[in-house]
Write a protein that holds these residues in place. Structure first.
Motif, PDB file in Angstrom:
ATOM      1  N   MET B   1       0.798  -1.075   0.080  1.00 24.63           N
ATOM      2  CA  MET B   1       0.082  -0.040   0.123  1.00 24.63           C
ATOM      3  C   MET B   1       0.907   1.262   0.217  1.00 24.63           C
ATOM      4  SD  MET B   1      -3.274   1.127   2.256  1.00 24.63           S
ATOM      5  CE  MET B   1      -3.861   2.710   2.194  1.00 24.63           C
ATOM      6  N   SER B   2       2.082   1.168   0.924  1.00 24.52           N
ATOM      7  CA  SER B   2       2.713   2.487   1.038  1.00 24.52           C
ATOM      8  C   SER B   2       3.423   2.660  -0.216  1.00 24.52           C
ATOM      9  CB  SER B   2       3.718   2.433   2.137  1.00 24.52           C
ATOM     10  OG  SER B   2       4.605   1.207   2.140  1.00 24.52           O
ATOM     11  N   VAL B   5       1.502   4.453  -2.519  1.00 24.03           N
ATOM     12  CA  VAL B   5       1.354   5.860  -2.182  1.00 24.03           C
ATOM     13  C   VAL B   5       2.840   6.550  -2.746  1.00 24.03           C
ATOM     14  CG1 VAL B   5       1.324   7.587  -0.189  1.00 24.03           C
ATOM     15  CG2 VAL B   5      -0.087   5.515  -0.155  1.00 24.03           C
ATOM     16  N   ASN B  72       1.934  60.315 -25.557  1.00 24.72           N
ATOM     17  CA  ASN B  72       2.683  58.973 -24.768  1.00 24.72           C
ATOM     18  C   ASN B  72       4.044  59.124 -23.954  1.00 24.72           C
ATOM     19  OD1 ASN B  72       0.626  56.984 -25.179  1.00 24.72           O
ATOM     20  ND2 ASN B  72       0.751  57.270 -27.369  1.00 24.72           N
ATOM     21  N   LYS B 129      18.063  51.216 -24.076  1.00 22.25           N
ATOM     22  CA  LYS B 129      17.617  51.808 -22.806  1.00 22.25           C
ATOM     23  C   LYS B 129      16.220  52.231 -22.878  1.00 22.25           C
ATOM     24  CE  LYS B 129      20.938  54.889 -23.460  1.00 22.25           C
ATOM     25  NZ  LYS B 129      21.815  56.142 -23.553  1.00 22.25           N
ATOM     26  N   MET B 130      15.673  52.080 -24.030  1.00 27.07           N
ATOM     27  CA  MET B 130      14.269  52.488 -24.046  1.00 27.07           C
ATOM     28  C   MET B 130      13.385  51.406 -23.746  1.00 27.07           C
ATOM     29  SD  MET B 130      12.398  53.250 -27.614  1.00 27.07           S
ATOM     30  CE  MET B 130      10.731  53.035 -28.147  1.00 27.07           C
ATOM     31  N   PRO B 131      12.178  51.692 -22.905  1.00 30.61           N
ATOM     32  CA  PRO B 131      11.134  50.547 -22.497  1.00 30.61           C
ATOM     33  C   PRO B 131      10.244  50.257 -23.546  1.00 30.61           C
ATOM     34  CG  PRO B 131      10.583  52.927 -21.665  1.00 30.61           C
ATOM     35  CD  PRO B 131      11.953  52.959 -22.321  1.00 30.61           C
ATOM     36  N   ALA B 132       9.755  49.224 -23.510  1.00 26.48           N
ATOM     37  CA  ALA B 132       8.786  48.425 -24.461  1.00 26.48           C
ATOM     38  C   ALA B 132       7.542  49.166 -24.218  1.00 26.48           C
ATOM     39  CB  ALA B 132       8.543  47.124 -24.102  1.00 26.48           C
ATOM     40  N   PHE B 133       6.686  49.605 -25.602  1.00 31.04           N
ATOM     41  CA  PHE B 133       5.476  50.341 -25.457  1.00 31.04           C
ATOM     42  C   PHE B 133       4.497  49.343 -26.185  1.00 31.04           C
ATOM     43  CE2 PHE B 133       8.317  54.122 -24.600  1.00 31.04           C
ATOM     44  CZ  PHE B 133       7.235  54.830 -24.212  1.00 31.04           C
ATOM     45  N   MET B 135       2.229  48.229 -24.826  1.00 31.45           N
ATOM     46  CA  MET B 135       0.837  48.092 -24.409  1.00 31.45           C
ATOM     47  C   MET B 135       0.049  49.103 -25.179  1.00 31.45           C
ATOM     48  SD  MET B 135       2.901  50.507 -23.207  1.00 31.45           S
ATOM     49  CE  MET B 135       3.963  49.993 -21.655  1.00 31.45           C
ATOM     50  N   LEU B 136       0.592  49.745 -25.932  1.00 30.97           N
ATOM     51  CA  LEU B 136      -0.167  50.724 -26.858  1.00 30.97           C
ATOM     52  C   LEU B 136      -0.836  49.908 -27.888  1.00 30.97           C
ATOM     53  CD1 LEU B 136       2.273  53.600 -27.532  1.00 30.97           C
ATOM     54  CD2 LEU B 136       0.488  53.636 -25.836  1.00 30.97           C
TER      55      LEU B 136
END
Lengths: 387, 152
Positions: B1-2, B5, B72, B129-133, B135-136
């Motif tokens: 049984m064990s 398990v 933006n 250096k530029m962040p992603a956009f 989300m636009l």
């Protein structure tokens, strides 16, 4: 070294001796003991599992624990809190600026189990196992670090939940500061701290306001100015930003235990109404702390020109002027302490926010503590307001 | 049984690991798709963009490339001469349309490449250096890209 050579030398000499030794060991009673151990390791868990399966263990709360179980659980809990709290770096003095927000949260989230000054606790709560302590009487048992540990991580098997937002230790410390105040508060003082006094008149002015507005006012005030410097002023803020932020709190995209509770489960139409309500309020130019002019000037430089040599863009590019994206908030007249904390949360990427938060995080990561203090002071003084 | 398990616990663990692994793969796949979504040609955007424009406003009507650029916050880092955009952190974009390549010579200078760069500059130019956009809305990105490409 010489000893080991002496011991090893007879070994290869006779293979039969070695075989005898092995047989002798095999016939030793040690093997019988090993059988017991194996039975214990395998058999006992099976028996316990079987007991659980047939329903031997009573999980009802009505009869309470056996005395010995209760003592053991108490000991284990207190010891664990004490030990784990050793790793908590407690401040020497607790920041009291978050008291109104913490009191509002206590009234909304904690009082139902732990009681609030002047209110009897529900009989249902008194039948919980374990019974939640009346904190006004028991906080004295714990150190600040231990309270922090309990509020942040909760306690297993007791119903005490962990703090609903990750990485917001500042909110947990505000709760600890409030818990230290709690034993000193009478019913009136507690209500004054946890509810805005002007609430009743505000409710009459606008009968169409959603029920959730009462929760907003605990911390942000009937006038939307924010009670305490760590709570943002919302009056006159851009509606689109307020609405997007409420959504972000509700979805967990912006992390805050204080905001998660009141905003969860509120109908989206009501969220829109709340955003409209606060956006329509008149921003007051409240008196602010005296700040050295030098610091404000430095802040103005960052706000209007940025710090080009460190690639910090000017804040004005997004936050000043009426033609900017409506999801970018106004900062004029905002509490300096709130701005400072948000910038630091952005910097450590623990804030989240609307879908634009990464842009702010990128900028904040290029700011020093001094920059943050200066630019926050500048915007708190700026009072051009929405145009 | 064990033993049973133990076995089921092991199998459970294995499933959990597998599930996590496939989630990972799915997430990566999604990331790739997201980066690729930017690629489709500008034809649909050209149809949508004019509807965004508000003929009532006198100059920089909302929805035009320049007003979206300023709205933006692009002007905080980039300069476009003759406009409010006076940032000095990123490259001067006054004549970006006449450059032979963008992203430090990595990408061809086309509207599509500019749009892809705006959405996920980090994918195009590691260490940027530029962040992603991203989300636009896609239409806004393409409107800005078309405006920039036209800056000769």
């Amino acid at each position: 070294m010489p000893g080991s050579r002496v011991r090893r030398s007879p070994k290869p000499s006779s293979a039969s001796d070695e075989k005898d030794a092995i047989n002798r060991v095999k016939d030793q009673p040690i093997m019988i003991r090993l059988k017991h151990v194996v039975f214990g390791a395998v058999g006992l868990p099976v028996i316990v599992l079987l007991g659980a399966w047939i329903g031997f263990f009573n999980v009802g709360a009505s009869s309470g624990h056996w005395k010995v179980t209760a003592l053991f659980l108490q000991l284990a809990m207190r010891s664990a809190v004490r030990t784990y709290a050793l790793a908590v770096d407690a401040p020497k003095t607790l920041d009291r600026r978050g008291l109104p927000a913490a009191a509002g949260h206590f009234a909304r989230g904690c009082a139902i189990c732990h009681g609030e000054p002047g209110e009897p606790r529900s009989p249902a709560v008194m039948r919980m196992l374990p019974q939640p302590p009346n904190l006004a009487l028991t906080v004295g048992d714990w150190t600040d670090a231990q309270l922090f540990r309990i509020v942040k991580h909760g306690i297993r098997f007791t119903g005490m939940p962990a703090w609903p937002a990750r990485d917001r230790d500042d909110e947990v410390w505000a709760m600890v500061a409030f818990l230290r105040e709690l034993p000193k508060l009478d019913a009136n003082e507690f209500r004054a701290l946890a509810f805005d006094a002007g609430q009743a008149t505000g409710g009459e002015r606008e009968p169409a306001a959603p029920a959730a507005l009462a929760d907003c006012r605990r911390c942000h005030g009937s006038d939307g100015q924010g009670r305490g410097d760590l709570v943002p002023a919302l009056a006159g803020q851009k509606q689109a930003y307020l609405f997007a932020s409420l959504h972000a709190f509700a979805s967990g995209d912006r992390t805050s235990g204080f905001m998660a509770l009141p905003v969860t489960g509120v109908d989206p139409a009501d969220l829109a109404a709340l955003a409209r309500h606060f956006a329509a309020q008149r921003p007051l130019s409240a008196d602010r702390d005296q700040v050295p002019a030098e610091m404000v000037n430095k802040g103005q430089q960052i706000a209007e020109i940025g710090i080009p040599e460190r690639n910090v863009p000017a804040c004005s590019g997004c936050h000043i002027g009426s033609d900017k994206n409506p999801i970018y908030p106004h900062l004029d007249g905002q509490h300096a302490a709130y701005l400072e904390r948000q910038l630091k949360l952005f910097r450590s990427e623990n804030r989240g926010g609307t879908q634009f938060w990464r842009i702010m995080a990128t900028a904040a990561q290029r700011l020093t503590d001094d920059d943050i203090r200066a630019v926050s002071a500048y915007f708190s003084k700026r009072s051009e307001g929405p145009q | 049984m064990s033993a049973n398990v133990g076995l089921s616990v092991l199998v459970g663990c294995a499933f959990l690991l597998l599930a996590k692994g496939s989630n990972w793969a799915a997430a990566e796949e999604l990331g790739h798709q997201r980066a690729k979504v930017i690629e489709p040609s500008i034809a649909p955007a050209a149809l949508i963009a004019p509807q965004l424009e508000d003929p009532a406003a006198p100059q920089d009507p909302p929805g035009t490339g320049l007003s979206l650029f300023l709205r933006n916050g692009c002007g905080a880092c980039h300069t476009i001469r003759g406009t409010e955009a006076r940032g000095t952190i990123g490259p001067d974009l006054s004549h970006i349309g006449s450059r032979t390549a963008i992203g430090a010579g990595i990408l061809p200078n086309s509207e599509e490449a500019i749009a892809r760069f705006i959405a996920r500059p980090d994918l195009q130019k590691p260490g940027v250096k530029m962040p992603a956009f991203d989300m636009l809305p896609q239409t806004e990105i393409q409107t800005i890209a078309r405006y920039l490409k036209a800056l000769q």
